[in-house]
Write an enzyme that holds these catalytic residues in place. Structure first.
Site, PDB file in Angstrom:
ATOM      1  N   LYS A  51     -23.969 -50.281 -12.334  1.00 22.14           N
ATOM      2  CA  LYS A  51     -22.959 -50.044 -13.365  1.00 22.14           C
ATOM      3  C   LYS A  51     -22.333 -51.378 -13.807  1.00 22.14           C
ATOM      4  O   LYS A  51     -22.150 -51.618 -14.999  1.00 22.14           O
ATOM      5  CB  LYS A  51     -21.886 -49.073 -12.840  1.00 22.14           C
ATOM      6  CG  LYS A  51     -22.428 -47.644 -12.698  1.00 22.14           C
ATOM      7  CD  LYS A  51     -21.516 -46.703 -11.930  1.00 22.14           C
ATOM      8  CE  LYS A  51     -22.231 -45.369 -11.700  1.00 22.14           C
ATOM      9  NZ  LYS A  51     -21.461 -44.380 -10.923  1.00 22.14           N
ATOM     10  N   GLN A  95     -16.366 -44.250  -7.383  1.00 26.72           N
ATOM     11  CA  GLN A  95     -17.702 -43.839  -6.958  1.00 26.72           C
ATOM     12  C   GLN A  95     -17.586 -42.770  -5.870  1.00 26.72           C
ATOM     13  O   GLN A  95     -16.840 -42.923  -4.904  1.00 26.72           O
ATOM     14  CB  GLN A  95     -18.491 -45.055  -6.433  1.00 26.72           C
ATOM     15  CG  GLN A  95     -19.954 -44.769  -6.108  1.00 26.72           C
ATOM     16  CD  GLN A  95     -20.772 -44.325  -7.317  1.00 26.72           C
ATOM     17  OE1 GLN A  95     -20.555 -44.773  -8.443  1.00 26.72           O
ATOM     18  NE2 GLN A  95     -21.726 -43.437  -7.096  1.00 26.72           N
ATOM     19  N   ASP A 118     -16.071 -40.949 -16.315  1.00 22.12           N
ATOM     20  CA  ASP A 118     -17.038 -40.045 -15.665  1.00 22.12           C
ATOM     21  C   ASP A 118     -16.913 -38.619 -16.220  1.00 22.12           C
ATOM     22  O   ASP A 118     -17.829 -37.816 -16.089  1.00 22.12           O
ATOM     23  CB  ASP A 118     -16.747 -39.969 -14.156  1.00 22.12           C
ATOM     24  CG  ASP A 118     -17.657 -40.843 -13.312  1.00 22.12           C
ATOM     25  OD1 ASP A 118     -18.808 -41.087 -13.741  1.00 22.12           O
ATOM     26  OD2 ASP A 118     -17.214 -41.271 -12.224  1.00 22.12           O
TER      27      ASP A 118
HETATM   28  N1  GUN Z   1     -21.834 -40.154  -7.273  1.00 23.46           N
HETATM   29  C1  GUN Z   1     -23.005 -39.620  -7.666  1.00 23.46           C
HETATM   30  N2  GUN Z   1     -23.072 -39.589  -9.009  1.00 23.46           N
HETATM   31  C2  GUN Z   1     -21.920 -40.107  -9.468  1.00 23.46           C
HETATM   32  C3  GUN Z   1     -21.402 -40.341 -10.776  1.00 23.46           C
HETATM   33  O1  GUN Z   1     -22.010 -40.052 -11.811  1.00 23.46           O
HETATM   34  N3  GUN Z   1     -20.174 -40.917 -10.830  1.00 23.46           N
HETATM   35  C4  GUN Z   1     -19.466 -41.217  -9.718  1.00 23.46           C
HETATM   36  N4  GUN Z   1     -18.260 -41.745  -9.870  1.00 23.46           N
HETATM   37  N5  GUN Z   1     -19.915 -41.010  -8.499  1.00 23.46           N
HETATM   38  C5  GUN Z   1     -21.129 -40.451  -8.382  1.00 23.46           C
END
Ligand code: GUN
Length: 283
Positions: A51, A95, A118
């Site tokens: 990211k 995350q 998100d």
């Molecule tokens: N953990 C697994 N997929 C995601 C996601 O798309 N965003 C976040 N923040 N955590 C995750």
């Protein structure tokens, strides 16, 4: 046909990079994304690294704030409060998963919905289900873009989603429904799963188990979107939820793992961060 999320992401990121440069010329600054990582789970570390890299590529300022497993819920909530109050911050991403002693839903709900790139906050989830404006969750949004880029017609098609998570299964079902597919949500306890999946013109699999979908569970000519990210117990390499090796010959189009849905999730996160910035500067 292999539907490459890697290739589509590359072209979308190039377009986004130009757009961010225009925004900078106009507003004198660029969007800012704050990523919070708790602990050292290798999967989470790798996602967060991806990211940050994508953000830097497109010109989004970003920071990755890393905290030990032992951080308290209170401390984490205080950090989010600070980011909420900082007008320079356009996107806040925590995350997941978080350690067991932290209430994940409480943390998500603490993020200001306007910065929840998100789109996990209850307000943003409600906006999705009520068809109100707002961020679309990244993985589901990326899946629709993959289908569109491959020229797959969605309207009137039988779509089967395997998996009912808040992050993928449920919201992708909603987006497919909004595009007038006939949607079935199946899961690990669905009886005669193969009978259900074989009805699918579009099969989206997000269950998190290697080789969960075998070739005989796929209708010949179906389009298969594999959201799974697993370690292959035979080779140790990354693999999806679909037995790709055999499914490829049955499906008319299929996403690979890696290089399918994963890069699209990250790219859509970048789009959401830019969208957040644009809403802020045009307010
Ligand atoms: N953990 C697994 N997929 C995601 C996601 O798309 N965003 C976040 N923040 N955590 C995750």
């Amino acid at each position: 046909m292999i539907i490459s999320g890697k290739d589509l992401s590359k072209s979308l990121k190039e377009a986004l990079k130009c757009h961010v440069a225009e925004l900078e010329a106009k507003h004198g600054t660029t969007p800012f994304l704050a990523v919070i990582l708790v602990g050292e789970d290798p999967g989470s570390v790798s996602y967060v690294t991806g990211k940050a890299k994508a953000a830097t590529e497109v010109g989004i300022r970003n920071t990755t704030m890393r905290y030990p497993e032992t951080i308290t819920e209170e401390e984490l909530l205080a950090i989010i409060d600070k980011l909420n109050a900082d007008d320079d911050v356009d996107g806040i991403l925590v995350q997941l998963p978080l350690p067991k002693h932290i209430d994940e839903q409480k943390v998500i709900a603490a993020i200001r919905p306007e910065k929840d790139v998100d789109s996990f906050h209850p307000v943003n989830v409600a906006n999705l289900w009520l068809k109100l404006p707002g961020f679309k969750p990244c993985t589901p949004k990326g899946i629709i873009k993959l289908l569109d880029s491959a020229g797959v017609e969605i309207e009137g098609k039988e779509a089967v989603v395997v998996g009912r998570s808040n992050i993928v299964g449920l919201p992708v079902a909603k987006l497919l429904l909004d595009r007038n597919a006939t949607v079935t949500v199946a899961h690990s306890r669905t009886k005669n799963l193969g009978e259900v999946t074989r009805r699918a013109d579009i099969l989206v699999v997000a269950i998190g188990r290697e080789r969960f979908i075998s070739a005989d569970m796929i209708k010949p000519g179906a389009v298969v979107i594999d959201v799974g990210v697993n370690r292959d117990s035979r080779t140790g390499k990354l693999c999806g939820d679909v037995d790709f090796e055999h499914a490829e010959a049955v499906a008319s189009a299929i996403t690979p793992v890696p290089g399918g849905v994963g890069p699209m999730t990250i790219t859509c996160l970048m789009e959401n961060t830019v969208e957040s910035f644009e809403r802020k500067v045009t307010k």
